[in-house]
Design a protein around this motif. Structure first.
Motif, PDB file in Angstrom:
ATOM      1  N   PRO A 214       0.781  -1.242   0.000  1.00  0.00           N
ATOM      2  CA  PRO A 214       0.000   0.000   0.000  1.00  0.00           C
ATOM      3  C   PRO A 214       0.813   1.293   0.000  1.00  0.00           C
ATOM      4  N   THR A 215       2.148   1.211   0.063  1.00  0.00           N
ATOM      5  CA  THR A 215       2.944   2.435  -0.068  1.00  0.00           C
ATOM      6  C   THR A 215       3.299   2.706  -1.529  1.00  0.00           C
ATOM      7  N   MET A 216       2.632   1.990  -2.437  1.00  0.00           N
ATOM      8  CA  MET A 216       2.766   2.257  -3.870  1.00  0.00           C
ATOM      9  C   MET A 216       1.377   2.576  -4.444  1.00  0.00           C
ATOM     10  N   ALA A 217       1.329   3.596  -5.292  1.00  0.00           N
ATOM     11  CA  ALA A 217       0.089   3.953  -5.976  1.00  0.00           C
ATOM     12  C   ALA A 217       0.343   4.063  -7.470  1.00  0.00           C
ATOM     13  N   ILE A 218      -0.631   3.650  -8.258  1.00  0.00           N
ATOM     14  CA  ILE A 218      -0.586   3.804  -9.710  1.00  0.00           C
ATOM     15  C   ILE A 218      -1.571   4.913 -10.066  1.00  0.00           C
ATOM     16  N   ILE A 219      -1.056   6.024 -10.552  1.00  0.00           N
ATOM     17  CA  ILE A 219      -1.875   7.206 -10.795  1.00  0.00           C
ATOM     18  C   ILE A 219      -2.275   7.293 -12.273  1.00  0.00           C
ATOM     19  N   GLU A 245      -2.535   9.980   7.943  1.00  0.00           N
ATOM     20  CA  GLU A 245      -3.660  10.795   8.387  1.00  0.00           C
ATOM     21  C   GLU A 245      -4.918   9.942   8.456  1.00  0.00           C
ATOM     22  N   LYS A 246      -5.016   8.989   7.527  1.00  0.00           N
ATOM     23  CA  LYS A 246      -6.080   7.997   7.562  1.00  0.00           C
ATOM     24  C   LYS A 246      -5.457   6.604   7.607  1.00  0.00           C
ATOM     25  N   GLU A 247      -6.140   5.674   8.241  1.00  0.00           N
ATOM     26  CA  GLU A 247      -5.614   4.310   8.357  1.00  0.00           C
ATOM     27  C   GLU A 247      -6.084   3.482   7.169  1.00  0.00           C
ATOM     28  N   ILE A 248      -5.125   2.828   6.519  1.00  0.00           N
ATOM     29  CA  ILE A 248      -5.448   1.991   5.365  1.00  0.00           C
ATOM     30  C   ILE A 248      -6.187   0.738   5.826  1.00  0.00           C
ATOM     31  N   LEU A 249      -7.081   0.239   4.988  1.00  0.00           N
ATOM     32  CA  LEU A 249      -7.785  -0.995   5.323  1.00  0.00           C
ATOM     33  C   LEU A 249      -6.835  -2.181   5.282  1.00  0.00           C
ATOM     34  N   SER A 250      -7.236  -3.272   5.882  1.00  0.00           N
ATOM     35  CA  SER A 250      -6.448  -4.493   5.812  1.00  0.00           C
ATOM     36  C   SER A 250      -6.442  -5.013   4.385  1.00  0.00           C
ATOM     37  N   MET A 254      -9.431  -4.694   1.505  1.00  0.00           N
ATOM     38  CA  MET A 254      -9.218  -4.044   0.219  1.00  0.00           C
ATOM     39  C   MET A 254      -9.523  -5.004  -0.921  1.00  0.00           C
ATOM     40  N   MET A 255      -9.134  -6.280  -0.777  1.00  0.00           N
ATOM     41  CA  MET A 255      -9.434  -7.269  -1.809  1.00  0.00           C
ATOM     42  C   MET A 255     -10.947  -7.484  -1.936  1.00  0.00           C
ATOM     43  N   GLU A 256     -11.619  -7.492  -0.805  1.00  0.00           N
ATOM     44  CA  GLU A 256     -13.073  -7.636  -0.821  1.00  0.00           C
ATOM     45  C   GLU A 256     -13.720  -6.470  -1.571  1.00  0.00           C
ATOM     46  N   ASP A 257     -13.212  -5.259  -1.331  1.00  0.00           N
ATOM     47  CA  ASP A 257     -13.724  -4.076  -2.018  1.00  0.00           C
ATOM     48  C   ASP A 257     -13.480  -4.167  -3.526  1.00  0.00           C
ATOM     49  N   LEU A 258     -12.287  -4.641  -3.909  1.00  0.00           N
ATOM     50  CA  LEU A 258     -11.953  -4.788  -5.327  1.00  0.00           C
ATOM     51  C   LEU A 258     -12.866  -5.798  -6.015  1.00  0.00           C
ATOM     52  N   ILE A 259     -13.064  -6.942  -5.396  1.00  0.00           N
ATOM     53  CA  ILE A 259     -13.893  -8.003  -5.982  1.00  0.00           C
ATOM     54  C   ILE A 259     -15.344  -7.513  -6.145  1.00  0.00           C
ATOM     55  N   ASN A 260     -15.872  -6.811  -5.140  1.00  0.00           N
ATOM     56  CA  ASN A 260     -17.226  -6.275  -5.237  1.00  0.00           C
ATOM     57  C   ASN A 260     -17.350  -5.259  -6.355  1.00  0.00           C
ATOM     58  N   ASP A 261     -16.314  -4.447  -6.528  1.00  0.00           N
ATOM     59  CA  ASP A 261     -16.307  -3.445  -7.603  1.00  0.00           C
ATOM     60  C   ASP A 261     -16.291  -4.122  -8.972  1.00  0.00           C
TER      61      ASP A 261
END
Length: 267
Positions: A214-219, A245-250, A254-261
């Protein structure tokens, strides 16, 4: 939409105003990016003029190259075509096509803008597209007299091509405004990202943050969007988590969110 030269002028003014150039290493190629652990990244670069390599460690990485690999459809007969071939990715000025007969393939914003520009310099421009009428009406543009619209190209010949309407045209150059594929050859396998069919980069949280690291982002991946506001919002989104500033999800959340999307987009 403003034209490409206006966008370039804006970027230069922005860079000068905020002294961005002071932080850019020009003429430098990224060779490899790999995670050292959960907190550090190793980045190897090469200075192109001297060929010298340099290794640096970073706390986070944002990959901002966007659409990086030009996509050219596999048209029948393309290997036999003897004229000049280029892609909108390398297009800079219509002066390079002065006095030529040119085929421009593609009905998106780039294809439209290039076809119009070329009309000022080329002898004749054939613009092949299947842009929907509703989209064309919204754009509200006029073409120069020497720009002729054509339907989809069926096949290339040595000196030209056949079109869906049964016509044949000859042209000395063809420019493909046919989009891009995603390609990140500098990312090591340890980064935990894959590119499926050249278009689907995963696994990413909210189409942006690398779920495995999670310390990498693809913009800049979503392409049905306004580019600059999108880039700005994605960077702000990533920095909220990177700065803690905000806490990243586990990872599992995050995988659950991706699969639902992905399931929603399949329907």
């Amino acid at each position: 939409f403003v034209t490409a030269d206006t966008v370039l002028s804006y970027l230069k003014l922005y860079a000068d105003e905020f002294k961005v150039r002071d932080y850019i290493k020009f003429e430098t190629e990224v060779i490899r990016v790999r995670p050292l652990n959960d907190e550090k990244w190793e980045v190897i670069t090469r200075h192109i003029p001297t060929g010298e390599f340099e290794t640096n460690n970073f706390d986070g990485v944002m990959v901002c190259i966007g659409f990086s690999q030009p996509f050219i459809p596999n048209f029948p007969g393309l290997t036999f075509y003897q004229g000049r071939q280029t892609h909108s990715h390398t297009y800079r000025t219509p002066n390079d096509f002065h006095g030529e007969k040119v085929l421009v393939i593609g009905g998106g914003p780039s294809g439209i803008e290039i076809a119009k520009e070329m009309g000022r310099k080329a002898e004749k421009v054939f613009w092949s597209n299947h842009t929907e009428r509703t989209f064309r009406k919204k754009l509200n543009f006029d073409l120069p007299e020497n720009v002729k619209e054509k339907p989809d190209l069926i096949r290339f010949t040595e000196k030209g091509g056949d079109f869906e309407d049964g016509t044949y045209e000859e042209f000395s150059a063809v420019l493909f405004a046919t989009g891009y594929k995603f390609c990140f050859p500098f990312l090591s396998v340890e980064c935990g990202l894959s590119v499926e069919e050249g278009k689907n980069v995963r696994p990413l949280f909210k189409h942006c943050i690398n779920i495995n690291h999670p310390t990498m982002a693809i913009i800049g991946l979503p392409f049905f969007a306004l580019g600059f506001p999108l880039f700005d919002l994605q960077v702000r989104f990533f920095l909220k988590f990177f700065s803690e500033e905000k806490e990243i999800l586990s990872k599992s959340k995050m995988m659950e969110d991706l699969i639902n999307d992905e399931k929603k987009r399949e329907t």
